[in-house]
Scaffold this motif. Structure first.
Motif, PDB file in Angstrom:
ATOM      1  N   VAL A   1     -30.716  26.957 -15.526  1.00  0.00           N
ATOM      2  CA  VAL A   1     -31.686  26.039 -14.945  1.00  0.00           C
ATOM      3  C   VAL A   1     -32.131  25.042 -16.007  1.00  0.00           C
ATOM      4  O   VAL A   1     -32.526  25.432 -17.118  1.00  0.00           O
ATOM      5  CB  VAL A   1     -32.896  26.801 -14.381  1.00  0.00           C
ATOM      6  CG1 VAL A   1     -33.987  25.839 -13.939  1.00  0.00           C
ATOM      7  CG2 VAL A   1     -32.462  27.675 -13.214  1.00  0.00           C
TER       8      VAL A   1
ATOM      9  N   LEU B   1     -42.650  31.182 -19.243  1.00  0.00           N
ATOM     10  CA  LEU B   1     -41.995  31.708 -18.050  1.00  0.00           C
ATOM     11  C   LEU B   1     -42.206  33.224 -17.981  1.00  0.00           C
ATOM     12  O   LEU B   1     -42.222  33.906 -19.005  1.00  0.00           O
ATOM     13  CB  LEU B   1     -40.491  31.409 -18.084  1.00  0.00           C
ATOM     14  CG  LEU B   1     -40.082  29.940 -18.068  1.00  0.00           C
ATOM     15  CD1 LEU B   1     -38.580  29.811 -18.252  1.00  0.00           C
ATOM     16  CD2 LEU B   1     -40.522  29.266 -16.768  1.00  0.00           C
TER      17      LEU B   1
ATOM     18  N   ALA C   1     -36.790  23.671 -16.923  1.00  0.00           N
ATOM     19  CA  ALA C   1     -37.785  24.744 -16.813  1.00  0.00           C
ATOM     20  C   ALA C   1     -38.738  24.685 -18.012  1.00  0.00           C
ATOM     21  O   ALA C   1     -38.342  24.330 -19.127  1.00  0.00           O
ATOM     22  CB  ALA C   1     -37.097  26.101 -16.760  1.00  0.00           C
TER      23      ALA C   1
ATOM     24  N   TRP D   1     -39.774  26.370 -20.584  1.00  0.00           N
ATOM     25  CA  TRP D   1     -39.349  27.613 -21.239  1.00  0.00           C
ATOM     26  C   TRP D   1     -40.424  28.257 -22.115  1.00  0.00           C
ATOM     27  O   TRP D   1     -40.318  29.410 -22.485  1.00  0.00           O
ATOM     28  CB  TRP D   1     -38.082  27.368 -22.061  1.00  0.00           C
ATOM     29  CG  TRP D   1     -38.204  26.337 -23.141  1.00  0.00           C
ATOM     30  CD1 TRP D   1     -39.075  26.351 -24.198  1.00  0.00           C
ATOM     31  CD2 TRP D   1     -37.434  25.154 -23.284  1.00  0.00           C
ATOM     32  NE1 TRP D   1     -38.895  25.241 -24.992  1.00  0.00           N
ATOM     33  CE2 TRP D   1     -37.893  24.484 -24.461  1.00  0.00           C
ATOM     34  CE3 TRP D   1     -36.395  24.579 -22.563  1.00  0.00           C
ATOM     35  CZ2 TRP D   1     -37.342  23.290 -24.904  1.00  0.00           C
ATOM     36  CZ3 TRP D   1     -35.857  23.379 -23.009  1.00  0.00           C
ATOM     37  CH2 TRP D   1     -36.321  22.750 -24.161  1.00  0.00           C
TER      38      TRP D   1
ATOM     39  N   MET E   1     -36.167  20.648 -11.410  1.00  0.00           N
ATOM     40  CA  MET E   1     -35.212  21.541 -12.059  1.00  0.00           C
ATOM     41  C   MET E   1     -33.871  21.492 -11.330  1.00  0.00           C
ATOM     42  O   MET E   1     -33.835  21.321 -10.107  1.00  0.00           O
ATOM     43  CB  MET E   1     -35.739  22.976 -12.085  1.00  0.00           C
ATOM     44  CG  MET E   1     -36.997  23.174 -12.930  1.00  0.00           C
ATOM     45  SD  MET E   1     -37.418  24.916 -13.202  1.00  0.00           S
ATOM     46  CE  MET E   1     -37.747  25.440 -11.520  1.00  0.00           C
TER      47      MET E   1
ATOM     48  N   GLU F   1     -38.582  33.699 -14.280  1.00  0.00           N
ATOM     49  CA  GLU F   1     -39.234  32.776 -13.360  1.00  0.00           C
ATOM     50  C   GLU F   1     -38.468  31.452 -13.279  1.00  0.00           C
ATOM     51  O   GLU F   1     -38.160  30.831 -14.298  1.00  0.00           O
ATOM     52  CB  GLU F   1     -40.657  32.527 -13.851  1.00  0.00           C
ATOM     53  CG  GLU F   1     -41.496  31.611 -12.996  1.00  0.00           C
ATOM     54  CD  GLU F   1     -42.887  31.420 -13.573  1.00  0.00           C
ATOM     55  OE1 GLU F   1     -43.671  30.668 -12.948  1.00  0.00           O
ATOM     56  OE2 GLU F   1     -43.199  31.989 -14.647  1.00  0.00           O
ATOM     57  N   GLY F   2     -38.128  31.054 -12.063  1.00  0.00           N
ATOM     58  CA  GLY F   2     -37.430  29.805 -11.854  1.00  0.00           C
ATOM     59  C   GLY F   2     -35.932  29.884 -12.007  1.00  0.00           C
ATOM     60  O   GLY F   2     -35.214  28.958 -11.615  1.00  0.00           O
ATOM     61  N   VAL F   3     -35.431  30.977 -12.575  1.00  0.00           N
ATOM     62  CA  VAL F   3     -33.990  31.144 -12.792  1.00  0.00           C
ATOM     63  C   VAL F   3     -33.373  32.028 -11.728  1.00  0.00           C
ATOM     64  O   VAL F   3     -32.299  31.748 -11.199  1.00  0.00           O
ATOM     65  CB  VAL F   3     -33.714  31.732 -14.196  1.00  0.00           C
ATOM     66  CG1 VAL F   3     -32.238  32.096 -14.357  1.00  0.00           C
ATOM     67  CG2 VAL F   3     -34.130  30.744 -15.279  1.00  0.00           C
TER      68      VAL F   3
END
Length: 252
Positions: free
Chosen positions: A167, A175, A170, A172, A1, A239-241
């Motif tokens: 991001v 999440l 990801a 998507w 990512m 999540e992840g952002v």
């Protein structure tokens, strides 16, 4: 990512790509590809802005079963628009208009378009999405109920917090999305619970609106939403952002 940001530096807005807590400046928005300059800054030293400047801000209503209440599930995505001037970045206050009575936070996953999309097929949608970020579809419930349109209720200044970063890469479709009000979790869901999937949303919207690079789509909010008051602090975490945090103030 890969994570992209917009930030303020020496009085100007810049685009950048984040690598190990260092921001590498970009010569142009990244939607058509990266063009890095020689400039580097520690991430902690920059003030983050909303990560895109959209020409269109589209949103989907009633897109989690947990948010339907007694209402029937829609048969197609229920779209509405927020104004581009509603967009604000991390740590920028949400300002509640003086005549507003019932303002709620709505934490959401937000899609960022990277390639012009018009009449896109579901199976091709992934070619047109640049990445995802976090958003807060701030809403005034009384205006939403009573006004002819949702323009005031959804599009007032500062009613569209966005960020902290975009991001790419990801997953998507699954999440975790959480909203916290003054540190307490008030929404907790996964994007796998969306009624209409991301490909369905983008394909449907692109039938009616030409989506341009940088445009955004708020994909819907889960569960029960929380009322906001001046002095509150609301956080939307994807999540992840990362965490999109905004204080709440009284407006004019």
């Amino acid at each position: 990512m890969t994570a992209y940001v917009r930030y303020e530096s020496e009085g100007r807005a810049c685009w950048g790509v984040v690598d190990d807590e260092v921001v590498a400046e970009l010569a142009a928005p990244p939607f058509a590809g990266e063009a890095r300059t020689e400039r580097r800054l520690p991430l902690e030293r920059v003030r983050l802005l909303a990560p895109t400047t959209p020409s269109k801000v589209i949103a989907v209503g009633l897109n989690y079963r947990s948010h339907l209440g007694e209402r029937n599930a829609p048969t197609e995505p229920g779209l509405f628009a927020k104004l581009p001037s509603s967009i604000v970045g991390p740590e920028t206050p949400i300002r509640i208009p003086l005549d507003a009575r019932t303002v709620h936070a709505e934490g959401e996953l937000v899609l960022v378009i990277g390639r012009t999309a018009h009449h896109v097929r579901r199976e091709d949608v992934h070619h047109h999405i640049f990445g995802v970020t976090a958003g807060n579809d701030v809403s005034e419930r009384d205006w939403q109920r009573d006004d002819l349109q949702w323009l005031r209720a959804k599009g007032s200044d500062s009613f569209g917090p966005l960020g902290p970063r975009i991001v790419t890469g990801a997953g998507w479709d699954d999440l975790r999305l959480r909203t916290r009000l003054n540190g307490q979790v008030v929404q907790d869901a996964r994007t796998s619970d969306l009624i209409f999937s991301i490909p369905e949303i983008v394909a449907y919207a692109s039938r009616y609106f030409t989506l341009l690079p940088g445009d955004v789509i708020y994909t819907g909010t889960p569960g029960t939403t929380a009322s906001l008051s001046p002095g509150d602090r609301v956080e939307v975490e994807v999540e992840g952002v990362g965490v999109l945090a905004n204080p709440v103030e009284a407006g004019q």
